[in-house]
Design an enzyme around this catalytic site. Structure first.
Site, PDB file in Angstrom:
ATOM      1  N   ASP A  74      -5.767   7.945   6.204  1.00 23.81           N
ATOM      2  CA  ASP A  74      -5.174   7.299   5.022  1.00 23.81           C
ATOM      3  C   ASP A  74      -3.804   7.931   4.739  1.00 23.81           C
ATOM      4  O   ASP A  74      -2.919   7.862   5.585  1.00 23.81           O
ATOM      5  CB  ASP A  74      -6.176   7.407   3.856  1.00 23.81           C
ATOM      6  CG  ASP A  74      -5.895   6.420   2.758  1.00 23.81           C
ATOM      7  OD1 ASP A  74      -4.715   6.153   2.484  1.00 23.81           O
ATOM      8  OD2 ASP A  74      -6.843   5.924   2.134  1.00 23.81           O
ATOM      9  N   ASN A 128       0.866  -1.176   0.000  1.00 27.60           N
ATOM     10  CA  ASN A 128       0.000   0.000   0.000  1.00 27.60           C
ATOM     11  C   ASN A 128       0.911   1.237   0.000  1.00 27.60           C
ATOM     12  O   ASN A 128       1.952   1.204  -0.642  1.00 27.60           O
ATOM     13  CB  ASN A 128      -0.994  -0.071   1.175  1.00 27.60           C
ATOM     14  CG  ASN A 128      -2.212   0.796   0.913  1.00 27.60           C
ATOM     15  OD1 ASN A 128      -2.631   0.946  -0.234  1.00 27.60           O
ATOM     16  ND2 ASN A 128      -2.768   1.399   1.939  1.00 27.60           N
TER      17      ASN A 128
HETATM   18  O1  GCO Z   1      -5.854   4.147  -0.430  1.00 23.71           O
HETATM   19  C1  GCO Z   1      -5.339   3.265   0.270  1.00 23.71           C
HETATM   20  O2  GCO Z   1      -4.384   3.456   0.970  1.00 23.71           O
HETATM   21  C2  GCO Z   1      -5.930   1.893   0.269  1.00 23.71           C
HETATM   22  O3  GCO Z   1      -5.307   1.099  -0.638  1.00 23.71           O
HETATM   23  C3  GCO Z   1      -7.410   1.988   0.123  1.00 23.71           C
HETATM   24  O4  GCO Z   1      -7.958   0.792  -0.151  1.00 23.71           O
HETATM   25  C4  GCO Z   1      -8.014   2.682   1.348  1.00 23.71           C
HETATM   26  O5  GCO Z   1      -7.059   3.247   2.158  1.00 23.71           O
HETATM   27  C5  GCO Z   1      -8.860   1.820   2.214  1.00 23.71           C
HETATM   28  O6  GCO Z   1      -9.872   1.196   1.521  1.00 23.71           O
HETATM   29  C6  GCO Z   1      -9.452   2.610   3.336  1.00 23.71           C
HETATM   30  O7  GCO Z   1      -9.205   2.018   4.493  1.00 23.71           O
HETATM   31 ZN    ZN Z   2      -3.485   5.153   1.397  1.00 26.37          ZN
END
Ligand code: GCO
Ligand code: ZN
EC number: 3.1.1.17
Length: 299
Positions: free
Chosen positions: A204, A103
């Site tokens: 996020d 991520n």
């Molecule tokens: O953008 C990101 O970092 C992830 O990959 C997403 O999927 C969202 O963060 C998640 O769905 C919210 O929790």
């Molecule tokens: Zn993210």
């Protein structure tokens, strides 16, 4: 008091836009659309977008010293060559976890590429928990692992004196800090500096500004919040006309503008009608505070 303006500068319909990074040399914003497996580059002068498609979900992109980019693709740290559209693996993580992907990722002030992993989601924020870990790719291409048991590895950045590493594991609803040793890349002494309020939803992506304050995009919260990591207080809230705000960075002239990415996945047709700019790129001006340039990967 400056007047803040928030506008959608690119209607890109990203399924999950993420990892905005300003590239000063080309006056461009780089970003990814994770499930669409795309890395995009938006030229702020010509307003044109170029893209490179890779063979797995791409969750972050970063500049590379000496030109080109690096990106996290699936569970691989890759070198990305824009000209021939190739992504060459530099290292692979979580080999025993077939359902995992990287991520958010970002380069530290010494040129190491930090990125964490998570289990693939079945719906936004719905996934097998504790499957992720945090890693960094050193300039010599070796990988170090910091910790595991992560739910959704997300926003990260470093304090202006490089002595603190800020980190978000989304489902902890907390922004955390660690002591950071820039020489070795080691982290220690984890603590929470801010707990999100209910209406702020899921923390996020995040970036630091030139005053050392943190900006955190709140997924499902339709906002970016500014935090003082020293007092643990929220200083400001920027509300956007889309709810699935995923990440933010500074860019533009002297890093005086903020760019925000967001997602469309997980919205029903009615939400999409009400938020036609969902999945677009937003530019925020008039903040009265600047950012700092992104660090390039040194390998
Ligand atoms: O953008 C990101 O970092 C992830 O990959 C997403 O999927 C969202 O963060 C998640 O769905 C919210 O929790
Ligand atoms: Zn993210």
């Amino acid at each position: 008091m400056s007047s803040i303006k928030i506008e959608c500068v690119l209607r890109e319909n990203c399924r999950c836009g993420e990892s905005p990074v300003w590239e000063e040399a080309s006056n461009s914003l780089l970003f990814v659309d994770i499930p669409a497996k795309k890395v995009c580059r938006w030229d702020s002068l010509s307003k044109r977008v170029q893209q490179v498609t890779v063979d797995a979900p791409v969750s972050s992109v970063a500049l590379r010293q000496g030109g080109g980019y690096v990106a996290t693709v699936g569970t691989k740290f890759c070198a990305l060559n824009w000209e021939d559209q190739s992504a060459v693996a530099l290292a692979t993580v979580d080999k025993d976890k077939k359902n995992n992907r990287f991520n958010d990722g970002k380069v530290d002030p010494a040129g190491r590429y930090f990125a964490g992993t998570m289990a693939e989601e079945t719906a936004p924020a719905v996934l097998e928990r504790h499957q992720g870990s945090l890693y960094s790719l050193f300039p010599d291409h070796h990988v170090e692992k910091y910790f595991d048991q992560v739910d959704i590895s997300n926003g990260l950045d470093w304090s202006l004196d490089h002595k603190i590493f800020y980190y978000i594991d989304s489902l902890s609803y907390s922004v955390d800090a660690f002591d950071y040793d820039l020489q070795t890349g080691k982290i220690s002494n984890r603590r929470s500096i801010y707990k999100l309020e209910k209406e702020e939803q899921i923390p996020d992506g995040m970036c630091i500004d030139a005053e050392g304050k943190l900006w955190v995009a709140c997924y499902n919260g339709g906002r970016v919040i500014r935090l003082d990591p020293e007092t643990g207080k929220r200083l400001q809230t920027l509300k956007l006309p889309v709810v699935k705000t995923t990440s933010c960075c500074f860019g533009g002239k002297d890093y005086s503008e903020m760019y925000v990415t967001c997602a469309r996945d997980g919205m029903d047709p009615e939400d999409l009608l009400q938020q036609p700019e969902a999945g677009g790129i937003f530019k925020i001006t008039g903040l009265g505070v600047k950012g700092i340039p992104p660090y390039p990967y040194a390998g």
